[in-house]
Design a protein around this motif. Structure first.
Motif, PDB file in Angstrom:
ATOM      1  N   ALA A 174       0.755  -1.393   0.044  1.00 43.70           N
ATOM      2  CA  ALA A 174      -0.058  -0.015  -0.078  1.00 43.70           C
ATOM      3  C   ALA A 174       0.993   1.268   0.007  1.00 43.70           C
ATOM      4  N   ALA A 175       2.023   1.236   0.789  1.00 41.02           N
ATOM      5  CA  ALA A 175       2.957   2.353   0.742  1.00 41.02           C
ATOM      6  C   ALA A 175       3.692   2.583  -0.598  1.00 41.02           C
ATOM      7  N   ALA A 176       4.083   1.561  -1.125  1.00 36.79           N
ATOM      8  CA  ALA A 176       4.591   1.596  -2.513  1.00 36.79           C
ATOM      9  C   ALA A 176       3.706   2.210  -3.652  1.00 36.79           C
ATOM     10  N   ILE A 177       2.186   1.861  -3.436  1.00 34.59           N
ATOM     11  CA  ILE A 177       1.236   2.228  -4.555  1.00 34.59           C
ATOM     12  C   ILE A 177       0.854   3.493  -4.244  1.00 34.59           C
ATOM     13  N   TRP A 178       1.016   4.134  -3.014  1.00 35.37           N
ATOM     14  CA  TRP A 178       0.676   5.507  -2.552  1.00 35.37           C
ATOM     15  C   TRP A 178       1.893   6.489  -3.007  1.00 35.37           C
ATOM     16  N   ARG A 179       3.006   5.972  -3.164  1.00 35.59           N
ATOM     17  CA  ARG A 179       3.860   6.830  -3.736  1.00 35.59           C
ATOM     18  C   ARG A 179       3.934   7.008  -5.326  1.00 35.59           C
ATOM     19  N   ARG A 180       3.246   6.225  -5.831  1.00 44.48           N
ATOM     20  CA  ARG A 180       3.157   6.229  -7.180  1.00 44.48           C
ATOM     21  C   ARG A 180       1.773   6.982  -7.714  1.00 44.48           C
ATOM     22  N   LEU A 181       1.254   7.341  -6.632  1.00 43.91           N
ATOM     23  CA  LEU A 181      -0.229   8.071  -7.212  1.00 43.91           C
ATOM     24  C   LEU A 181      -0.067   9.287  -7.497  1.00 43.91           C
ATOM     25  N   PRO A 182      -0.793  10.104  -8.153  1.00 41.33           N
ATOM     26  CA  PRO A 182      -0.720  11.258  -8.698  1.00 41.33           C
ATOM     27  C   PRO A 182      -0.811  12.031  -7.461  1.00 41.33           C
ATOM     28  N   ALA A 183      -0.413  13.382  -7.522  1.00 45.80           N
ATOM     29  CA  ALA A 183      -0.608  14.523  -6.496  1.00 45.80           C
ATOM     30  C   ALA A 183      -1.854  14.618  -5.807  1.00 45.80           C
TER      31      ALA A 183
ATOM     32  N   TRP B  55      -4.502  12.714  -6.199  1.00 47.99           N
ATOM     33  CA  TRP B  55      -4.829  11.316  -5.200  1.00 47.99           C
ATOM     34  C   TRP B  55      -4.410  11.202  -4.020  1.00 47.99           C
ATOM     35  N   ARG B  56      -3.101  11.493  -3.735  1.00 46.90           N
ATOM     36  CA  ARG B  56      -2.425  11.863  -2.445  1.00 46.90           C
ATOM     37  C   ARG B  56      -3.091  12.565  -1.677  1.00 46.90           C
ATOM     38  N   ARG B  57      -3.453  13.825  -2.044  1.00 40.47           N
ATOM     39  CA  ARG B  57      -4.218  14.567  -1.130  1.00 40.47           C
ATOM     40  C   ARG B  57      -5.553  14.010  -0.764  1.00 40.47           C
ATOM     41  N   HIS B  58      -6.144  13.153  -1.533  1.00 36.82           N
ATOM     42  CA  HIS B  58      -7.184  12.514  -1.053  1.00 36.82           C
ATOM     43  C   HIS B  58      -7.009  11.395  -0.074  1.00 36.82           C
ATOM     44  N   PHE B  59      -5.798  10.653  -0.263  1.00 34.02           N
ATOM     45  CA  PHE B  59      -5.350   9.664   0.586  1.00 34.02           C
ATOM     46  C   PHE B  59      -4.475  10.207   1.239  1.00 34.02           C
ATOM     47  N   SER B  60      -4.247  11.158   2.171  1.00 35.00           N
ATOM     48  CA  SER B  60      -3.175  11.848   2.769  1.00 35.00           C
ATOM     49  C   SER B  60      -2.988  10.819   3.963  1.00 35.00           C
ATOM     50  N   LEU B  61      -1.625  10.868   4.618  1.00 34.70           N
ATOM     51  CA  LEU B  61      -1.096  10.019   5.470  1.00 34.70           C
ATOM     52  C   LEU B  61      -1.757  10.381   6.780  1.00 34.70           C
ATOM     53  N   SER B  62      -2.120  11.609   6.797  1.00 31.82           N
ATOM     54  CA  SER B  62      -2.844  11.998   8.232  1.00 31.82           C
ATOM     55  C   SER B  62      -4.000  11.091   8.458  1.00 31.82           C
ATOM     56  N   ARG B  63      -4.604  10.545   7.200  1.00 27.06           N
ATOM     57  CA  ARG B  63      -5.779   9.654   7.392  1.00 27.06           C
ATOM     58  C   ARG B  63      -5.482   8.182   7.007  1.00 27.06           C
ATOM     59  N   ALA B  64      -4.266   7.983   7.114  1.00 27.78           N
ATOM     60  CA  ALA B  64      -3.912   6.723   6.686  1.00 27.78           C
ATOM     61  C   ALA B  64      -4.397   5.380   7.281  1.00 27.78           C
ATOM     62  N   GLY B  65      -4.818   5.819   8.736  1.00 29.52           N
ATOM     63  CA  GLY B  65      -5.550   4.833   9.713  1.00 29.52           C
ATOM     64  C   GLY B  65      -6.857   4.410   9.231  1.00 29.52           C
ATOM     65  N   LEU B  66      -7.459   5.353   8.551  1.00 31.10           N
ATOM     66  CA  LEU B  66      -8.996   5.135   7.850  1.00 31.10           C
ATOM     67  C   LEU B  66      -8.794   4.256   6.635  1.00 31.10           C
ATOM     68  N   TRP B  67      -8.105   5.035   5.530  1.00 29.75           N
ATOM     69  CA  TRP B  67      -8.176   4.231   4.250  1.00 29.75           C
ATOM     70  C   TRP B  67      -7.470   2.850   4.309  1.00 29.75           C
ATOM     71  N   LEU B  68      -6.556   2.804   5.237  1.00 31.69           N
ATOM     72  CA  LEU B  68      -5.973   1.428   5.217  1.00 31.69           C
ATOM     73  C   LEU B  68      -6.818   0.306   5.876  1.00 31.69           C
ATOM     74  N   VAL B  69      -7.725   0.525   6.562  1.00 29.20           N
ATOM     75  CA  VAL B  69      -8.705  -0.432   7.226  1.00 29.20           C
ATOM     76  C   VAL B  69      -9.283  -1.268   6.029  1.00 29.20           C
ATOM     77  N   PRO B  70     -10.206  -0.757   5.045  1.00 32.78           N
ATOM     78  CA  PRO B  70     -10.500  -1.581   4.202  1.00 32.78           C
ATOM     79  C   PRO B  70      -9.513  -2.494   3.271  1.00 32.78           C
ATOM     80  N   TRP B  71      -8.527  -1.629   3.035  1.00 35.05           N
ATOM     81  CA  TRP B  71      -7.593  -2.591   2.269  1.00 35.05           C
ATOM     82  C   TRP B  71      -6.851  -3.794   3.226  1.00 35.05           C
ATOM     83  N   LEU B  72      -6.595  -3.646   4.378  1.00 39.75           N
ATOM     84  CA  LEU B  72      -6.431  -4.649   5.372  1.00 39.75           C
ATOM     85  C   LEU B  72      -7.365  -5.673   5.406  1.00 39.75           C
TER      86      LEU B  72
END
Length: 376
Positions: free
Chosen positions: A155-164, A166-183
């Motif tokens: 997930a971290a590798a995919i996030w680094r390759r996202l456009p800027a 999309w990165r703002r939508h999936f910010s690291l400050s809310r990673a605890g939320l958007w990582l839950v569905p992935w896990l």
């Protein structure tokens, strides 16, 4: 010149007396705690020392009785901390440095409330629910220990390759939320594919394959179950103390490092973690002390078998669990009773030494890194 009124002077006198009373009560409470701890140690020594000097103990029986319990205590604490420390420190780093303040104000109290869960409840769930479930889904459970860390890295590798954008939508400050569905998706995929892989690679039964090929006997209640349950119990306290230590690092240190060209990762490893090292080390030692002294979780989830083995699939017997089981039936003054008191003394000394070592190392780390806080 206005003279102070008698009412204000009486209020000031009452305030000083109240402060003195509060100071005296706090001092008395602190001294009382120290005296109580020392009294416990003195009681254990006075109970055991005459027997040791009088030759009451049989050295062979001491080795036979106490060595498996000492080994089980260290084994249980090791597996618990292997599970708790990475998750607790990772959560503390993310909460203190990356999570948004709004989300942190909601998540941190929730995680700290987990510390209030009674150990007997966690042990009950681990022994009667988790252990049989893991036994039925052994291949999927072991695969999950590998899939989840790799999934987070993916997930971290995919996030680094996202456009800027999309990165703002999936910010690291809310990673605890958007990582839950992935896990959750990874968990579902792992347990869906595990039966097929188990049939293909292990002749339909991983448990039988471990016994046949590697000579590993899988017990329903084992060190792995104890590590998961006890790690869950220890993790909130480690997280809370480590998060407080990381949050206490002055923000100007990290901002200055990034202004000089350091990346966020370099700032974390070279500046923030060294400055918070004393608090983090203290958190780990306190968690280890609780894991060593835990009773009910080990008693209900380990099988309470006196085995000396490194295998996570076999049970163990700890000193605390052995004392809890045998002391009510031991006759005061008998050899069995004195052996249990000796085990309690060893447990007391081990905890005391661990806490003393933690304080010494923490003090040295604080002196070494005090320049990071701007101290002379």
């Amino acid at each position: 010149m206005i003279e102070p009124s008698s009412a204000s002077s009486s209020r000031s006198l009452w305030r000083r007396q109240r402060d003195r009373l509060a100071t005296a009560l706090i001092m008395a409470g602190g001294i009382g705690v120290i005296v109580a701890v020392l009294a416990i140690g003195v009681f254990l020594v006075l109970e055991v020392l005459p027997a040791l000097l009088g030759g009451v103990f049989d050295p062979a029986r001491i080795r036979l009785e106490l060595t498996p319990m000492a080994w089980g205590t260290l084994k249980a604490a090791l597996w618990a901390m292997l599970f708790a420390i990475p998750l607790a420190l990772g959560a503390a780093i993310h909460s203190a440095l990356f999570m948004s303040q709004r989300l942190r104000s909601r998540m941190k109290p929730t995680l700290e409330m987990m510390e209030a869960l009674p150990g007997v409840v966690i042990g009950f769930v681990a022994g009667l629910v988790l252990a049989p479930w893991v036994e039925r889904h052994l291949a999927g459970s072991l695969a999950l220990l590998l899939v989840l860390p790799l999934g987070v890295l993916l997930a971290a590798a995919i996030w680094r390759r996202l456009p800027a954008v999309w990165r703002r939508h999936f910010s690291l400050s809310r990673a605890g939320l958007w990582l839950v569905p992935w896990l959750m998706l990874l968990v579902f995929a792992t347990f869906s594919l595990a039966p097929g892989l188990e049939a293909l690679l292990f002749d339909g039964s991983l448990r039988n394959w471990l016994d046949r090929e590697l000579g590993l006997d899988y017990a329903t209640r084992n060190a792995m179950i104890v590590g998961l349950a006890m790690g869950f119990a220890v993790m909130p306290s480690v997280y809370a103390l480590a998060e407080d230590a990381l949050s206490g690092v002055p923000s100007r240190l990290g901002e200055g490092a990034q202004a000089l060209g350091a990346t966020r990762w370099q700032t974390l490893w070279r500046v923030v973690l060294p400055a918070a090292a004393p608090g983090i080390f203290a958190a780990m030692m306190i968690g280890t002390g609780r894991a060593v002294g835990e009773t009910m979780i080990v008693l209900m989830a380990s099988g309470n078998t006196a085995l000396m083995s490194l295998s996570p699939f076999e049970g163990m017997r700890t000193m605390a669990a052995g004392i809890a089981v045998e002391l009510p039936e031991a006759v005061p003054g008998s050899e069995a009773y004195l052996l249990l008191i000796l085990a309690a003394l060893l447990l007391f000394l081990f905890t005391f030494l661990v806490n003393t070592l933690a304080e010494v190392v923490r003090s040295r780390l604080r002196r070494r890194y005090r320049w990071l806080d701007g101290a002379p």
